[in-house]
Design a protein around this motif. Structure first.
Motif, short mmCIF file in Angstrom:
data_model
loop_
_atom_site.label_atom_id
_atom_site.label_comp_id
_atom_site.label_asym_id
_atom_site.label_seq_id
_atom_site.Cartn_x
_atom_site.Cartn_y
_atom_site.Cartn_z
N ALA A 168 0.81 -1.22 0.00
CA ALA A 168 0.00 0.00 0.00
C ALA A 168 0.84 1.26 0.00
O ALA A 168 0.31 2.36 0.07
CB ALA A 168 -0.93 0.01 1.21
N GLY A 169 2.17 1.11 -0.08
CA GLY A 169 3.02 2.28 -0.05
C GLY A 169 3.18 2.85 1.35
O GLY A 169 2.74 2.26 2.35
N ASN A 170 3.79 4.01 1.43
CA ASN A 170 3.99 4.68 2.71
C ASN A 170 3.89 6.18 2.52
O ASN A 170 3.71 6.68 1.40
CB ASN A 170 5.35 4.29 3.32
N ALA A 171 3.99 6.91 3.64
CA ALA A 171 3.83 8.36 3.59
C ALA A 171 4.91 9.02 2.74
O ALA A 171 4.67 10.06 2.12
CB ALA A 171 3.84 8.93 5.01
N GLN A 172 6.11 8.44 2.70
CA GLN A 172 7.21 9.04 1.95
C GLN A 172 6.95 9.05 0.44
O GLN A 172 7.33 9.99 -0.26
CB GLN A 172 8.53 8.32 2.26
N ASN A 173 6.31 7.99 -0.09
CA ASN A 173 6.04 7.94 -1.53
C ASN A 173 4.58 8.23 -1.85
O ASN A 173 4.10 7.90 -2.93
CB ASN A 173 6.46 6.58 -2.11
N GLY A 174 3.88 8.85 -0.90
CA GLY A 174 2.48 9.21 -1.13
C GLY A 174 1.56 8.01 -1.20
O GLY A 174 0.53 8.07 -1.87
N TYR A 175 1.94 6.93 -0.50
CA TYR A 175 1.16 5.69 -0.49
C TYR A 175 0.93 5.18 -1.92
O TYR A 175 -0.17 4.78 -2.30
CB TYR A 175 -0.18 5.89 0.23
N TYR A 176 1.99 5.18 -2.68
CA TYR A 176 1.92 4.76 -4.08
C TYR A 176 1.50 3.30 -4.17
O TYR A 176 1.98 2.43 -3.43
CB TYR A 176 3.27 4.95 -4.77
N SER A 177 0.60 3.01 -5.09
CA SER A 177 0.14 1.64 -5.34
C SER A 177 0.14 1.39 -6.84
O SER A 177 -0.55 2.08 -7.61
CB SER A 177 -1.28 1.43 -4.77
#
Length: 623
Positions: free
Chosen positions: A296-305
């Motif tokens: 689900a990604g993370n805050a650093q990559n904007g929750y990229y999916s």
């Protein structure tokens, strides 16, 4: 197979004045079809297959090595032919054999000559009238043993399907208010110029939309302002499939698939043209493994999916597939389209085309992205057909205990894995002004701004969802030689909700690790040096469990294509308990529970810690 039908006639209320209410008639039919097939029983009707099943069964695997050391031989009693050779079937599946014989009368050795016909037969060349007791032994080399076992293992794998179960249920019913005729004396029927009323077909569960039109044409229904309650037709179809597989002794796989399709139709026969409103819900099992571990990604990559990006790009392809279906077709000259000049004209997308954010596009694009289907072949419907039904599974394996190194330390060791995934459509309803094109549930609805026909399916849907879970992804239960029990498993769940009205996907994930230890002190009174209760073991059972669970919820907005974390937390739980049996009916228990919650989104909550401990006494009257 069973079939049940019910018929109810309810007298309407008497209302003062000239108001006519009418009676209420209602019927329902239930059809159930169930089939069970025990394939193991079918396999065992063949002696050779039964022998393989016995050899490679869970109960005989531990004795396999001892059995293989025993010399294999076959003893047969035959009588020789005087004018030709004698064919003998041995079933040892080898051409290299040794044959010895003795006379059944004199018990003396008899020299035989033979030749091999195939892997299962030989021909005795001696021509005589004597009766012989043949002893046939294989002269197996390592290569022959390998070939034989490879054949048996291959056949055993082909017999992995052990049991199959199928259940199909169909429930249909009609409820018609405002029914004028009164009840009769026989089977609730009364005679009319049209025959029996409401009819034997209705009484025995016949459900037909045209039946309501027939009642209206005969004047048997109260219409106009006196009756505002519509007729209802309900239909529910349920299909359940289950198969038990055992590819190898100790390895058991349970496959199960389910599909539930419920439709309700409301017929407002009291109004002109009898408008209908349809609704219902839909559920089926499927598989979404291709996106299960995409992250689900993370805050650093904007929750990229990557899967969400695939969903966004799928929309244009799905919309193009719809446009290709409509190209060259003409507008139907019916419904609201008769009020325009487009009836019978060739479809023109400038008058109105399907939107990339419509439910007809979003749902197939969502299913293609998150279940890993080809976007060019995924079904263009929110209600996939039976061909899209996929099974879930539960796998158990206890064969590791047969490994000598593991058997040295464990009494039992079981591994298990379970996967569940369900696609669901919430409550939906049909468009009142929808016009059919007689092309796979494709038609037109009126655009609220221009009044022009816009391509659409007949249903208005607010949300669909995919619920997926590994419960567990991998789990193990073990009992050591010192009676210590251990349990460990890793679980993960994912819930995807496509909210069509707000153009967003709500994605919720959780990951959990569970570890547990236990021990049972048999006859704990000896350790306490207390007197033993008569005919009862005063055992002490202790248990320690720890779990770590991480949960997170995201909102992925389709139009702005941004993702926002809405909630999430880490939950740690520690549980300890000790149960001491005072008697058969009385148990003393001490416990301590600790739960710690740490929020991942600081604005949603604060870290908390809760503990609970105490002593309890349980008294059972069932002993």
């Amino acid at each position: 197979m069973t079939y049940n039908a019910t018929y109810n006639w309810d007298r309407g209320a008497d209302v003062s004045g000239n108001v006519e209410v009418g009676n209420i008639i209602q019927n329902q039919k239930q059809f159930n079809l169930q089939g069970n097939m025990n394939l193991l029983t079918l396999y065992n009707r063949i002696d050779w297959l039964k022998k393989i099943n016995t050899k490679y069964s869970s109960r005989t695997q531990n004795k396999k090595a001892k059995e293989e050391r025993k010399p294999v031989k076959l003893i047969k009693i035959i009588t020789l032919n005087t004018d030709s050779g004698t064919i003998v079937t041995h079933g040892l599946f080898t051409k290299k054999i040794r044959v010895s014989a003795r006379d059944t009368s004199s018990k003396k050795s008899y020299r035989v000559k033979f030749k091999t016909i195939n892997f299962g037969q030989i021909e005795i060349l001696n021509k005589d009238t004597v009766g012989l007791e043949l002893t046939i032994r294989p002269l197996d080399t390592k290569l022959n043993v390998f070939k034989k076992e490879s054949l048996e293992i291959g056949v055993r794998l082909l017999m992995m399907f052990r049991r199959f179960n199928m259940q199909y249920g169909l429930t249909d019913g009609m409820m018609i208010p405002g029914f004028r005729p009164e009840i009769g004396d026989i089977f609730g029927q009364t005679g009319t110029q049209y025959g029996l009323s409401p009819g034997l077909g209705f009484a025995f569960g016949k459900v037909d939309r045209g039946y309501i039109d027939d009642l209206s044409d005969r004047g048997w229904l109260v219409d106009g302002t006196d009756n505002v309650t519509p007729a209802m037709i309900n239909s529910a179809k349920t299909l359940s499939l289950r198969a038990d597989l055992e590819p190898w002794p100790g390895l058991k796989i349970d496959l199960n698939a389910n599909r539930v399709d419920t439709h309700d139709t409301e017929i407002q026969y009291m109004y002109e043209n009898s408008p209908e409103i349809q609704g219902g819900n839909f559920t089926m099992t499927t598989i979404a493994l291709r996106s299960a571990f995409s992250g689900a990604g993370n805050a650093q990559n904007g929750y990229y999916s990557k899967t969400f990006e695939k969903f966004l790009s799928n929309r244009a392809i799905i919309a193009s597939r719809y446009q290709n279906k409509l190209t060259g077709t003409t507008y139907p000259n019916s419904g609201f389209i008769t009020e325009t000049t487009l009836g019978g004209e060739t479809y023109d997308p400038t008058n109105g085309k399907i939107s990339v954010n419509s439910a007809d596009v979003l749902i197939p694009a969502f299913l293609a992205a998150y279940t890993g289907q080809d976007v060019n072949s995924v079904q263009l419907t929110p209600f996939p057909t039976l061909s899209a039904l996929l099974p879930n599974w539960h796998i158990q394996y206890d064969g590791l205990i047969r490994i000598p190194t593991i058997k040295r330390y464990f009494k039992s060791l079981n591994l298990n894995h379970q996967y569940r995934c369900t696609y669901s459509v919430g409550n939906f309803s049909s468009f009142l002004n929808w016009v059919d094109t007689n092309q796979d549930d494709l038609g037109y609805i009126r655009d609220v701004l221009t009044g022009n026909p816009t391509p659409s399916s007949p249903y208005s849907l607010s949300a669909v969802s995919l619920t997926e879970g590994f419960s567990p992804l991998l789990g193990a239960d073990a009992t050591l030689l010192n009676n210590v029990t251990a349990h460990a498993e890793y679980r993960t769940t994912r819930n995807l909700n496509l909210n069509i009205s707000s153009y967003q996907i709500v994605e919720s994930r959780s990951n959990e690790i569970v570890v547990g230890l236990g021990y049972k002190y048999a006859n704990f009174n000896k350790i306490l040096k207390m007197k033993k209760a008569s005919n009862f073991q005063n055992d002490l059972t202790v248990r320690l469990d720890f779990s770590y669970r991480r949960m997170q919820s995201l909102i992925r907005k389709i139009e702005s294509q941004i993702t926002q974390a809405t909630s999430g937390n880490v939950a740690k739980t520690l549980q300890f308990s000790a149960d001491y049996g005072l008697s058969r009916s009385l148990t003393l228990r001490g416990f301590y529970d600790l739960q710690i919650n740490e929020p991942l989104v600081s604005s949603s909550s604060y870290p908390t810690s809760n503990s609970n401990y105490g002593v309890s006494i349980r008294f059972s009257l069932a002993q």
